[in-house]
Design a protein around this motif. Structure first.
Motif, PDB file in Angstrom:
ATOM      1  N   THR A 645       0.836  -1.198   0.000  1.00  0.00           N
ATOM      2  CA  THR A 645       0.000   0.000   0.000  1.00  0.00           C
ATOM      3  C   THR A 645       0.876   1.255   0.000  1.00  0.00           C
ATOM      4  O   THR A 645       1.856   1.349   0.737  1.00  0.00           O
ATOM      5  N   GLN A 661       2.314  -6.488   6.304  1.00  0.00           N
ATOM      6  CA  GLN A 661       1.057  -5.887   5.874  1.00  0.00           C
ATOM      7  C   GLN A 661      -0.020  -6.136   6.935  1.00  0.00           C
ATOM      8  O   GLN A 661      -0.142  -7.246   7.456  1.00  0.00           O
ATOM      9  N   LYS A 677      -5.764  -0.088   5.690  1.00  0.00           N
ATOM     10  CA  LYS A 677      -4.530  -0.859   5.510  1.00  0.00           C
ATOM     11  C   LYS A 677      -3.327  -0.055   5.977  1.00  0.00           C
ATOM     12  O   LYS A 677      -3.314   1.179   5.889  1.00  0.00           O
ATOM     13  N   ALA A 678      -2.302  -0.769   6.412  1.00  0.00           N
ATOM     14  CA  ALA A 678      -1.018  -0.142   6.746  1.00  0.00           C
ATOM     15  C   ALA A 678       0.088  -1.157   6.479  1.00  0.00           C
ATOM     16  O   ALA A 678      -0.001  -2.302   6.917  1.00  0.00           O
ATOM     17  N   ASP A 679       1.125  -0.730   5.718  1.00  0.00           N
ATOM     18  CA  ASP A 679       2.244  -1.608   5.375  1.00  0.00           C
ATOM     19  C   ASP A 679       3.560  -0.940   5.757  1.00  0.00           C
ATOM     20  O   ASP A 679       3.698   0.289   5.699  1.00  0.00           O
ATOM     21  N   VAL A 680       4.530  -1.755   6.134  1.00  0.00           N
ATOM     22  CA  VAL A 680       5.873  -1.262   6.394  1.00  0.00           C
ATOM     23  C   VAL A 680       6.865  -2.287   5.861  1.00  0.00           C
ATOM     24  O   VAL A 680       6.613  -3.492   5.943  1.00  0.00           O
ATOM     25  N   VAL A 698       6.941   3.023   4.188  1.00  0.00           N
ATOM     26  CA  VAL A 698       5.697   3.026   4.960  1.00  0.00           C
ATOM     27  C   VAL A 698       4.554   3.404   4.032  1.00  0.00           C
ATOM     28  O   VAL A 698       4.668   4.363   3.254  1.00  0.00           O
ATOM     29  N   TYR A 700      -0.002   3.504   3.686  1.00  0.00           N
ATOM     30  CA  TYR A 700      -1.292   3.434   4.376  1.00  0.00           C
ATOM     31  C   TYR A 700      -2.389   3.711   3.347  1.00  0.00           C
ATOM     32  O   TYR A 700      -2.153   4.327   2.292  1.00  0.00           O
ATOM     33  N   MET A 718      -4.627   5.764  -1.202  1.00  0.00           N
ATOM     34  CA  MET A 718      -3.444   5.393  -0.428  1.00  0.00           C
ATOM     35  C   MET A 718      -2.355   6.446  -0.547  1.00  0.00           C
ATOM     36  O   MET A 718      -2.316   7.244  -1.487  1.00  0.00           O
ATOM     37  N   GLY A 720       1.963   7.292   1.242  1.00  0.00           N
ATOM     38  CA  GLY A 720       3.120   6.708   1.904  1.00  0.00           C
ATOM     39  C   GLY A 720       4.254   7.701   2.015  1.00  0.00           C
ATOM     40  O   GLY A 720       4.145   8.858   1.586  1.00  0.00           O
TER      41      GLY A 720
END
Length: 736
Positions: A645, A661, A677-680, A698, A700, A718, A720
Motif C-alpha cells: 500500500t 502488511q 490498511k497499513a504496510d511497512v 511506509v 497506508y 493510499m 506513503g
C-alpha cells in the motif's frame, strides 16, 4: 360345568378381540381422513414451518401429506416426524448462498483449483470436442447432500405410503410436460426432483424419466391427496400468483412469472377443493429470499394462527370420531450404519481406485453419516464429477451403500474479464480437460488477452500423498514503469518463457510440496532506449522446491484461514554472457505468509509477512527473479511481486527484502466492505544496505469494496513516505 365355563372364556378371548378389531377396521375405513397440502414457492416455502407449528398446537393429526417443490421438503420432513422447531433449526444452520449456488467449502477443492473456483463469469462444458450449454446453472449437489442427510431416516422405505404419515410429491416430465406423482423410491431423490427449478437446477432422472420442478404445472397438489382418500384438506399456499409487468424486475421473477402461466387452472381447481385455505401475506418476497427466513416463518405462523379456532374445532371433531395418540415428533438424521458393500453406478472415465481413495469408506464397517457427507464433498471437490449422490439399500447384515455418479464433462470452457490499475484490461479464456492420457490427469490452459498478455498451460497428475507429477508452460509479456520519485524514469517491456517439470505431493487439499526443474529465457527492453536495460537474457536452468498452504475459506473477502508460499530455487545460466550484468548464478529463498484473525461476525484482522533473500555471485540474477514492492494486485504474474500500500506497481526493486502488511476488513452491509490498511517494509539491492542502513518504506490506505456478481469492485485511496501525493487503485472483477 367348570370345564364348560373355561371353554366359553377361551372362545370369548379368541372371538371378541377379532370382532373388536374388525369393528375398528370398519370404523377406520369410514372415518374422515385429513390431508395436508403444501405448495411450492421457493424461499417463501419457509412459511410452511410456521403454519405446521400452529397445526401441532391445534392438535391436527394428518392422514396424508403432499407437497411440491419447497413444499415437498417440509412435507417430507413432517411426514418423517420432524418437529417444526427442528425444521426451523435446519433452516437457520444453512448457508443458503452456498446451497443454492452449489458452492463447496474451499477445503474440499484441490489446491491447484482453488483459484479456478472464482475466476469465471460463465462456464460451458466441453463434450465430444464441442462446447455445450448446461441444462441448468447448478447441479444441485449441495442440496442433494442436505436432503440425503435429513431424510436418511426413510432409508428402509421405498413406498412413501409406509412413512409415519403417507406422503407424495410432484415432478414435471420434461419431455411431455405431464404431471408425475413421486410416491416410491428414494425419498431424498424424489424431493430433489420436485424442486428442480427449470434452468436453475439440472433435471433429475428417476426410472428413466427426466424431471423438473413439479411447480411448473402442479404447484398445489390437492387433487392427488383427494384421490388417495383425503376427505378434508388443509392447504398452505405460498405462491405469489401472476405479477404486474412493473413488478417483474429480475431474471428470477421472469422465471417465476413464466412458470406461473402453466399452473393457473390447476391452482384454481386445487383452491376450490381446499377446505381450510391458508394464504400467508408474503408480498415483497420472492422465491430467492432465503435470507429472510425469520420473517417468512413468522408470516406463515400468523396466517395459520388467524384460523386457529377453526382448526382446533376440526381437530376436536376428528378426535371424537377416531381418538388416537398424537405423533411423537422426534425424528433426526441417522447417526451410523453398518455398510456391507459399496456400489458405483455411472463410473466410466475416472478410476475406481481414485474414487476409493477420495471417499475412504471401508466395506464391512460401521460408517457415520457425517463421514459419508464429508467423503462426498471430497469426491465432488476433486472436479471429476458433475454430481455424486448416494442412497442405502438394506440387507440382512446392514446396508449396501450405492453411489450414483455423473462424471464431469471431458472439459470445461470458462470466460472471465477483469480490469485493474496495474495490469489494465484482461480477457480470460480458459479450457480445462480431464483424464487426458492418464486417468486422474488434468490440463489447465489460460489465455489472458489484454494489454499484458499471458499464456499458461499445466498438465497435472495429482495422487495426493503419493507422488504425482506435472509439466507447466508459461509465456508472458508485461509492461511496467520504472520510477524516480514520482516521475517515470523508464518503461520496460518484459518477456518471459518458462517450461518446468516437477513431482508433487498434496495433503488434505490445503498443502502442497513440489520439487522440480525449469528452463527459462527472458528479455528486457527499455522504452526510453536505455542500452543498459536493453538486454536479451540467455537461458537459465532452475532447480527449485516449493511448499504451499491455502486454507482460506474464500478467495475474496476471506474471514478465516491462512496462505503460505515458501520456495528455494537455484539459478544456473546455461550459456552465460560475461557482458550481461543480469545473468549471474544465485540461490534465492522467498517467503510469503497471510493469515485471517476473525474478530466477530463483521470484523477480520488480516496480517501478512513477506521476505526474500538472494545469495549471488558477482553478477545479479535476471530481473524476473528480483523482489518488488508496490501495487495492490492480489494475483501477480511473478512470484517476486509483493503488493504494498502506498507504492505504485513494482515501484521498488531489490534482492533482499521484508515487509509487513496489516488490514482490517469490516463488513458494513451485506456485500459491502471497508478495509483500512497499513504496510511497512524494507527492500535493498545489497545485503549491507538491508542490514546496516535500511531505508524503511511506509504505506497506508483504505479500500472500499463491493462483492458483485462479476467479482470484487474496489476503490483504494493510499499514500506513503515515498510520495507526497495520494494515489488511487481501481479493481473490477475476479483476478486471474
Amino acid at each position: 360345568m367348570r370345564k364348560r365355563y373355561q371353554l366359553i372364556q377361551l372362545l370369548c378371548f379368541i372371538i371378541f378381540p377379532s370382532i373388536l378389531l374388525h369393528s375398528q377396521e370398519a370404523r377406520k375405513s369410514t372415518d374422515p381422513r385429513l390431508g395436508l397440502v403444501l405448495s411450492g414457492g421457493g424461499a417463501k416455502g419457509f412459511a410452511h414451518i410456521g403454519a405446521i407449528r400452529v397445526f401441532e398446537e391445534a392438535g391436527l393429526q394428518f392422514d396424508y401429506i403432499s407437497g411440491t417443490s419447497m413444499g415437498s421438503i417440509f412435507g417430507s420432513l413432517y411426514a418423517l416426524g420432524y418437529h417444526p422447531d427442528s425444521m426451523e433449526k435446519i433452516v437457520r444452520e444453512q448457508n443458503w448462498d452456498f446451497l443454492m449456488n452449489d458452492m463447496i467449502d474451499r477445503k474440499y477443492v484441490p489446491i491447484e483449483e482453488k483459484q479456478n473456483s472464482d475466476r469465471f463469469l460463465m462456464t460451458f462444458p466441453i463434450v465430444e470436442k464441442k462446447v455445450k450449454i448446461k441444462t441448468g446453472l447448478h447441479n444441485g449437489q449441495m442440496i442433494d447432500l442436505l436432503f440425503a442427510k435429513y431424510l436418511s431416516p426413510a432409508y428402509k422405505t421405498q413406498d412413501f405410503s409406509k412413512l409415519s404419515v403417507p406422503f407424495l410429491c410432484i415432478g414435471t416430465n420434461l419431455e411431455d410436460g405431464s404431471n408425475v406423482i413421486l410416491d416410491k423410491g428414494v425419498l431424498h431423490k424424489a424431493v430433489r426432483a420436485s424442486m428442480s427449478i427449470p434452468s436453475y437446477f439440472t433435471p433429475v432422472v428417476i426410472d428413466g424419466i427426466t424431471l423438473v420442478d413439479g411447480g411448473v404445472i402442479n404447484n398445489f397438489p390437492v387433487e392427488e391427496v383427494k384421490k388417495r382418500g383425503a376427505d378434508i384438506i388443509v392447504g398452505v399456499d405460498v405462491q405469489s400468483g401472476l405479477m404486474k409487468i412493473n413488478e417483474i424486475n429480475s431474471a428470477i421473477k421472469v422465471l417465476d412469472q413464466v412458470t406461473s402461466f402453466y399452473r393457473i387452472s390447476s391452482n384454481e381447481r386445487a383452491m376450490n377443493l381446499t377446505d381450510f385455505y391458508i394464504k400467508p401475506d408474503l408480498e415483497g418476497y420472492d422465491m430467492m429470499s432465503f435470507s429472510d427466513y425469520d420473517t417468512l416463518i413468522k408470516r406463515g405462523e400468523d396466517a395459520a394462527r388467524a384460523q386457529l379456532p377453526a382448526l382446533k374445532r376440526l381437530a376436536d371433531s376428528l378426535n371424537k370420531i377416531y381418538p388416537r395418540q398424537p405423533r411423537e415428533l422426534n425424528a433426526k438424521p441417522l447417526d451410523s450404519l453398518f455398510v456391507t458393500q459399496l456400489r458405483y453406478e455411472g463410473l466410466k472415465m475416472v478410476s475406481k481406485e481414485f474414487l476409493d481413495g477420495a471417499l475412504d469408506i471401508k466395506p464391512m464397517s460401521w460408517v457415520k453419516l457425517p463421514d459419508v457427507d464429508e467423503a462426498m464433498k471430497r469426491a465432488y471437490g476433486s472436479g471429476f464429477f458433475e454430481s455424486i449422490n448416494y442412497y442405502f439399500v438394506p440387507n440382512e447384515l446392514g446396508v449396501g451403500l450405492v453411489f450414483e455418479i455423473t462424471e464431469a464433462s471431458s472439459g470445461l470452457f470458462g470466460v472471465g474479464i477483469h480490469y485493474d490499475s496495474d495490469y489494465k484490461v484482461g480477457l480470460l479464456l480458459n479450457a480445462t480437460f480431464k483424464n487426458v492420457g492418464i486417468k486422474g490427469s488434468k490440463i489447465f490452459t489460460d489465455l489472458n488477452l489484454g494489454e499484458n498478455p499471458r499464456f499458461q498451460a499445466l498438465y497435472l497428475v495429482d495422487r495426493g500423498t503419493r507422488i504425482g507429477f506435472g509439466v507447466k508452460l508459461t509465456a508472458l509479456n508485461l509492461d511496467f514503469n520504472v520510477y524516480l520519485k514520482d516521475d517515470i524514469a523508464d518503461v520496460f517491456r518484459f518477456n518471459l518463457y518458462n517450461l518446468s517439470a516437477f513431482g508433487q505431493w498434496t495433503f488434505r487439499n490445503t498443502m502442497r510440496l513440489r520439487a522440480g526443474v525449469a528452463y527459462e529465457t527472458s528479455s528486457l527492453n527499455s522504452g526510453f532506449n536505455n542500452p543498459f536495460f536493453d538486454k536479451g537474457f540467455s537461458g537459465m536452468l532452475i532447480p527449485r522446491i516449493d511448499w504451499a498452504i491455502d486454507s482460506y475459506d474464500k478467495n475474496y473477502f476471506s474471514t478465516k484461514g491462512q496462505k503460505l508460499n515458501f520456495g528455494i530455487k537455484y539459478l544456473f545460466p546455461v550459456s552465460p554472457d560475461a557482458n550481461n550484468l543480469f545473468d549471474g548464478r544465485a540461490l534465492i529463498a522467498s517467503f510469503m505468509y497471510n493469515k485471517n484473525f476473525p474478530m466477530g461476525k463483521k470484523n477480520v484482522l488480516k496480517a501478512g509477512l513477506s521476505a526474500g533473500l538472494t545469495l549471488k555471485d558477482s553478477e545479479s540474477p535476471p530481473l524476473s527473479h528480483w523482489f518488488y514492492l508496490g501495487g495492490q494486485a492480489s494475483s501477480n504474474y511473478l512470484d517476486g511481486f509483493v503488493p504494498f500500500t502506498g507504492l505504485k506497481f513494482v515501484e521498488q526493486a531489490g534482492l533482499y527484502g521484508m515487509s509487513l502488511q496489516m488490514a482490517w476488513q469490516y463488513n458494513i452491509f451485506p456485500k459491502f466492505y471497508i478495509i483500512p490498511k497499513a504496510d511497512v517494509g524494507v527492500l535493498s539491492v545489497s545485503w549491507e544496505d538491508f542490514t546496516e542502513k535500511p531505508d524503511f518504506l511506509v504505506g497506508y490506505g483504505v479500500t472500499l469494496s463491493y462483492e458483485s456478481f462479476v467479482g470484487p469492485v474496489e476503490l483504494t485511496l493510499m499514500g506513503g513516505n515515498r510520495s507526497g501525493k495520494l494515489g488511487t487503485f481501481i479493481n473490477i472483477g475476479y483476478w486471474f
